[in-house]
Write an enzyme that holds these catalytic residues in place. Structure first.
Site, PDB file in Angstrom:
ATOM      1  NE  ARG A 159       6.331  -0.499   1.993  1.00  0.00           N
ATOM      2  CZ  ARG A 159       6.159  -1.779   1.648  1.00  0.00           C
ATOM      3  NH1 ARG A 159       5.171  -2.119   0.829  1.00  0.00           N
ATOM      4  NH2 ARG A 159       6.949  -2.716   2.117  1.00  0.00           N
ATOM      5  CB  CYS A 160       1.818   7.141   0.570  1.00  0.00           C
ATOM      6  SG  CYS A 160       3.546   7.291   0.091  1.00  0.00           S
ATOM      7  CB  THR A 161       3.762   3.332  -2.688  1.00  0.00           C
ATOM      8  OG1 THR A 161       4.628   2.766  -1.694  1.00  0.00           O
ATOM      9  CG2 THR A 161       4.255   4.713  -3.084  1.00  0.00           C
TER      10      THR A 161
END
Length: 511
Positions: free
Chosen positions: A284-286
């Site tokens: 995930r980008c997070t």
């Protein structure tokens, strides 16, 4: 049998020039879809088609467009399980997460269906008599939307739903390795009654997409670019749009920090670190990048975190697992490079590293010929290490220590990303001091770095984006432009800042 899909422009199939095989990363021999990839000219033609369709779509009353968004939400809801299974099949995301991703489309539609009745402007008082001032939100025109495949349906909805609601037309370029999921989502959107050409989907590789976008910007058929992907490509997209005096909504990578204070609930922190570090296999980008833990609780936290990681189940994404395979072979190849960044001064506390196989099993799981990798926790990471400074898109988390909160904030900001962040503490003063000092666009307190909700602004700063925000009412500023109007009914020319009544005060008055 695998699906055969091609781009759709103006409601018609657009044949590809080459074929791409989208495979199941859990069983790499299974082809999910044969995808006809288009060239730059097809992308540019799609933008011209969208420009023509947008004029009529913008004339549809906004509340009616809102009802179309409502229909999209209901159609996605009715097809949620089938779409989620397709996402799991194509990118290896665990089914529970895939179902949650599909739910996010529904949540986004539920939020925006009413915004068709709330695209408010203002009536503003004039400084002159017999004159009225107004502001209006106007659609921008055509949005070119380019999305990654780790969230193949949720993240695109953050662009598509508000863009369409506001009266824009869209040319959407999904990731090739998630093409089947994107095509299914496109079909659901079109089934809600969108006119031909208002939403177009173009499957293309990165080079042809960039060249097509350059052509479209030069022709003036694109007024907004939405891009989700790496910081490296985001820079190029931002430079390209800037040369044409257009703006881009950039949602890029992250090196998301989690700060563990001495007063933190360590069991809760471990749970949050496990999910944000290794859910979706860290793709995930997070996803959690580095745990920044106070030296007084370092040993206790690392011991519990390492144990939780060693016990976590990795396997068939259709089952009850923390993570399945990596998204695609190219991400597996890149992840192998990140593993090479582990240095002699590091300590791997989680067990095996590398690909899960018969020679390197995880418990009784041998990988089933999928792109499965052992989750890795690296202790002893230093601020000068690549593992600390650069995004590592995959199941690897670094751990470092700090002595004071100011030092923790400095470490958290050091890599230069600014997407998501987290702090575990029971002291509100720590939470608010962290919020003030962190550069991230999103802050979690006693929660993981992952888990955005559809009605909050989503986006980052620095290497994570250009400050634009997706989701919630804030994204309306990405897909509308403010127009000011003045209406003078005085019957004479009144000049602003010149023909203004002047009431003179007695500035020398004293009590």
């Amino acid at each position: 049998m695998s699906r055969k899909i091609v781009s759709i422009v103006g409601g018609k199939d657009a044949t590809g020039t080459v074929t791409y095989a989208s495979t199941n990363p859990a069983r790499t021999g299974d082809v999910v879809a044969q995808v006809g990839l288009a060239d730059a000219d097809t992308f540019a033609a799609a933008c011209r088609t969208a420009k023509e369709a947008q004029r009529e779509w913008a004339r549809v009353p906004a509340p009616v467009r809102g009802r179309v968004i409502a229909s999209i939400g209901r159609l996605v809801e009715a097809n949620a399980e089938r779409l989620a299974h397709l996402v799991t099949e194509e990118i290896g995301k665990p089914y529970a997460e895939a179902l949650g991703e599909v739910r996010e489309i529904v949540d986004t539609c539920d939020f925006f269906l009413g915004e068709g009745r709330r695209l408010y402007g203002q009536t503003v008082p004039s400084e002159m008599p017999d004159k009225n001032l107004f502001t209006f939100r106007n659609p921008i025109g055509v949005a070119a939307v380019i999305t990654a495949g780790n969230f193949p349906v949720a993240v695109p909805s953050w662009y598509l739903v508000p863009a369409l609601l506001c009266g824009n037309a869209v040319v959407w370029k999904p990731a090739e390795y998630a093409a089947a999921s994107a095509h299914a989502m496109f079909q659901l959107f079109v089934a809600a009654g969108l006119p031909d050409g208002v939403l177009n989907v173009v499957f293309a590789d990165g080079a042809e997409t960039f060249r097509g976008l350059e052509l479209a910007l030069g022709e003036g058929t694109v007024q907004k670019v939405g891009f989700t992907g790496s910081s490296e490509v985001g820079r190029k997209v931002g430079e390209l749009t800037g040369r044409h005096l257009q703006s881009a909504c950039l949602e890029l990578g992250g090196k998301n920090p989690m700060v563990i204070m001495p007063d933190a609930d360590l069991d809760l922190a471990v749970e949050g670190a496990l999910f944000s570090g290794f859910g979706t296999a860290g793709q995930r980008c997070t996803s959690l990048g580095t745990v920044i833990v106070h030296e007084s609780v370092h040993d206790r936290f690392v011991e519990r975190f390492a144990q939780a990681v060693r016990e976590a189940k990795i396997g068939d994404p259709e089952g009850d697992v923390l993570a399945g395979p990596l998204l695609d072979q190219k991400f597996a190849d890149r992840y192998e490079e990140y593993l090479a960044w582990i240095q002699p001064h590091h300590t791997v506390v989680s067990g095996n590293i590398g690909r899960i196989s018969k020679d390197s099993p995880r418990h009784d799981f041998t990988g089933d010929e999928g792109l499965y990798y052992h989750p890795v926790v690296v202790d002893g990471v230093r601020p000068t290490d690549r593992l600390f400074l650069e995004e590592t898109f995959g199941p690897i988390v670094g751990v470092t220590t700090f002595q004071s909160l100011d030092e923790a904030i400095e470490l958290a900001n050091l890599p230069g990303y600014g997407l998501s962040s987290s702090i575990y503490t029971t002291d509100p003063r720590h939470a608010f001091r962290f919020r003030e000092g962190i550069s991230a666009g999103m802050v979690s307190v006693n929660n993981s770095t992952s888990g955005a909700e559809a009605h909050l602004p989503f986006g980052g700063n620095g290497k994570s984006g250009n400050g634009s925000r997706q989701s919630g009412m804030w994204v309306l500023d990405q897909f509308t432009r403010w127009q000011a109007m003045n209406w003078d009914h005085s019957g004479r020319l009144q000049k602003a800042q010149m023909d203004v009544a002047d009431i003179t005060p007695d500035m020398g008055f004293r009590l």
